[in-house]
Design an enzyme around this catalytic site. Structure first.
Site, mmCIF file in Angstrom:
data_model
loop_
_atom_site.group_PDB
_atom_site.id
_atom_site.type_symbol
_atom_site.label_atom_id
_atom_site.label_comp_id
_atom_site.label_asym_id
_atom_site.label_seq_id
_atom_site.Cartn_x
_atom_site.Cartn_y
_atom_site.Cartn_z
ATOM 1 N N ASN A 149 0.797 -1.223 0.000
ATOM 2 C CA ASN A 149 0.000 0.000 0.000
ATOM 3 C C ASN A 149 0.832 1.275 0.000
ATOM 4 O O ASN A 149 0.335 2.325 -0.371
ATOM 5 C CB ASN A 149 -0.973 0.008 1.183
ATOM 6 C CG ASN A 149 -0.312 -0.380 2.476
ATOM 7 O OD1 ASN A 149 0.267 -1.466 2.606
ATOM 8 N ND2 ASN A 149 -0.364 0.509 3.447
ATOM 9 N N CYS A 323 -2.669 5.130 7.936
ATOM 10 C CA CYS A 323 -2.587 4.838 9.365
ATOM 11 C C CYS A 323 -1.348 5.445 9.996
ATOM 12 O O CYS A 323 -1.337 5.765 11.167
ATOM 13 C CB CYS A 323 -2.562 3.329 9.595
ATOM 14 S SG CYS A 323 -3.569 2.434 8.430
HETATM 15 C C1 LIG Z 1 -6.569 -0.281 3.419
HETATM 16 C C2 LIG Z 1 -5.851 -1.568 3.610
HETATM 17 C C3 LIG Z 1 -6.283 -2.500 4.560
HETATM 18 C C4 LIG Z 1 -7.439 -2.208 5.498
HETATM 19 O O1 LIG Z 1 -8.661 -2.197 4.820
HETATM 20 P P1 LIG Z 1 -9.938 -1.515 5.521
HETATM 21 O O2 LIG Z 1 -11.089 -1.957 4.680
HETATM 22 O O3 LIG Z 1 -9.726 -0.045 5.428
HETATM 23 O O4 LIG Z 1 -10.003 -2.026 6.905
HETATM 24 C C5 LIG Z 1 -5.611 -3.697 4.661
HETATM 25 N N1 LIG Z 1 -4.565 -3.979 3.867
HETATM 26 C C6 LIG Z 1 -4.115 -3.120 2.925
HETATM 27 C C7 LIG Z 1 -2.969 -3.498 2.048
HETATM 28 C C8 LIG Z 1 -4.740 -1.879 2.766
HETATM 29 O O5 LIG Z 1 -4.290 -1.027 1.849
#
Ligand SMILES: *Cc1c(COP(=O)(O)O)cnc(C)c1O
Length: 380
Positions: A149, A323
């Site tokens: 991400n 985050c």
């Molecule tokens: C955003 C994200 C999550 C969390 O997803 P949510 O639906 O916001 O809880 C988990 N893993 C990755 C790689 C992400 O980018």
């Protein structure tokens, strides 16, 4: 406003929002009820699951609706740890997983599980030999994200799937950044479990899914009613599921064209920045990366200062994962990639969508040039 933070969340189209609205104000029934209107809602949910399943080439009874990526990741790790504790207590993940994985692993370690955190190379890619040598007879699960991400690096998922299959170990991938953006075939890739989240591909927040291959042992995370085959209690989120399926339809129909468009914009932006702004470099793999990710390290500048000045110009970008923005600690992803110290604090992530234009990218790069120049002038 120019929005370049699509890895944090995406805009929902009117089409998706309207599809959802129907199931909030008109057909708002509980699909577990037994009158005709409720039955229609149940059918809509079933149909939505067919759409989800079709998008990753599995069957619809292998799709479990969750509240999003975080829940899916928690469920996989805790559910597999619980269901396979007779076989072993060892789990393999990478050091650059999302905190939904990493912090769940920390919790499992407190519960007595043994977790190996694989290194990544300077581009953010795991090493397959290191993976193979980490495998023990107690290993019950390999969980490696599809795409990171922060830096957008794509992992060698096909090869990891082959290794997992050969050693008879379950393979989960957190595909939250990849699903809806690039084609994924769980069958061809030997993926046993996959997490996805609707708000990362044009759907609503608070809904996602977990694919669990038929025949695996799995324990529920959320105990309650008999929804989701007794595997996940809670009244069915009909409008959320409908919105997610509508967003998937849109992504699937337009995927090739959107990918090609995003890759063109991405490469245009990367090339302009690297050519026109001194002392910066691309974080993540140049080619094995998500079509929408541009992560640049600026030497001796604070990423947070860049984001703040961009925000003054009504440009939305991020320092890394949503985050971690806010705390000043360097990104665990960049640290695992051993990014040089003077580049570590100056990372900025731009994540584009098919809705961005070349004109917007030009505005952003021009502003960025001014901002970096100003910040460095103050430093020097
Ligand atoms: C955003 C994200 C999550 C969390 O997803 P949510 O639906 O916001 O809880 C988990 N893993 C990755 C790689 C992400 O980018």
């Amino acid at each position: 406003m120019i929005y370049l933070d699509n890895a944090a969340t995406t805009r929902m189209s009117d089409k998706v929002a309207n599809a959802m609205r129907k199931y909030m104000v008109e057909d708002y029934y509980n699909p577990s009820a037994i009158y005709e209107n409720a039955y229609k809602c149940m059918k809509v949910v079933e149909n939505s699951k067919e759409i989800i399943a079709g998008a990753i080439n599995c069957s619809s009874d292998e799709i479990y609706i969750t509240s999003g990526g975080t829940e899916s990741d928690n469920w996989v790790l805790k559910g597999v740890a619980n269901a396979y504790k007779d076989k072993g207590n060892h789990i393999i993940v990478s050091k650059i997983e999302h905190h939904a994985i990493l912090n769940t692993c920390k919790y499992l370690e407190e519960m007595g599980y043994d977790v190996t955190y694989l290194n990544v190379d300077e581009n953010g890619c795991v090493n397959l030999n290191e993976l193979k040598s980490a495998i023990k007879k107690e290993t019950i699960l390999i969980s490696i994200m599809y795409a990171n991400n922060e830096v957008g690096t794509l992992q060698p998922i096909e090869q990891i799937g082959q290794i997992a299959k050969r050693y008879n170990i379950l393979f989960h991938t957190d595909a939250v950044q990849a699903f809806g953006h690039i084609p994924i075939d769980v069958n061809r890739l030997n993926i046993d479990m996959l997490s996805a989240s609707s708000h990362k591909f044009g759907g609503p927040k608070g809904v996602g899914f977990l694919y669990v291959k038929n025949g695996l042992k799995m324990k529920p995370l959320i105990h309650g009613g008999s929804q989701e085959n007794g595997m996940r209690g809670g009244t069915t989120n009909v409008s959320g599921i409908v919105g997610m399926a509508e967003a998937i339809k849109d992504s699937m129909i337009n995927m090739r064209a959107r990918m090609a468009y995003e890759i063109r914009l991405r490469d245009y932006m990367i090339n302009r920045i690297l050519r026109e702004i001194p002392f910066c470099k691309l974080n993540g793999d140049r080619f094995k990366r998500l079509p929408n990710n541009i992560n640049i390290g600026f030497k001796n500048v604070e990423g947070h200062s860049i984001i703040a000045l961009l925000s003054d110009e009504e440009i939305c970008a991020s320092t890394g994962s949503a985050c971690s923005s806010g705390d000043n600690d360097a990104s665990h992803v960049l640290k695992a990639m051993r990014i040089q110290k003077d580049f570590l604090q100056g990372a900025v992530r731009f994540t584009i969508s098919h809705e961005n234009t070349k004109g917007e990218i030009d505005i952003v790069v021009n502003k960025l040039k001014e901002i970096i120049y100003k910040l460095r002038e103050n430093v020097i």
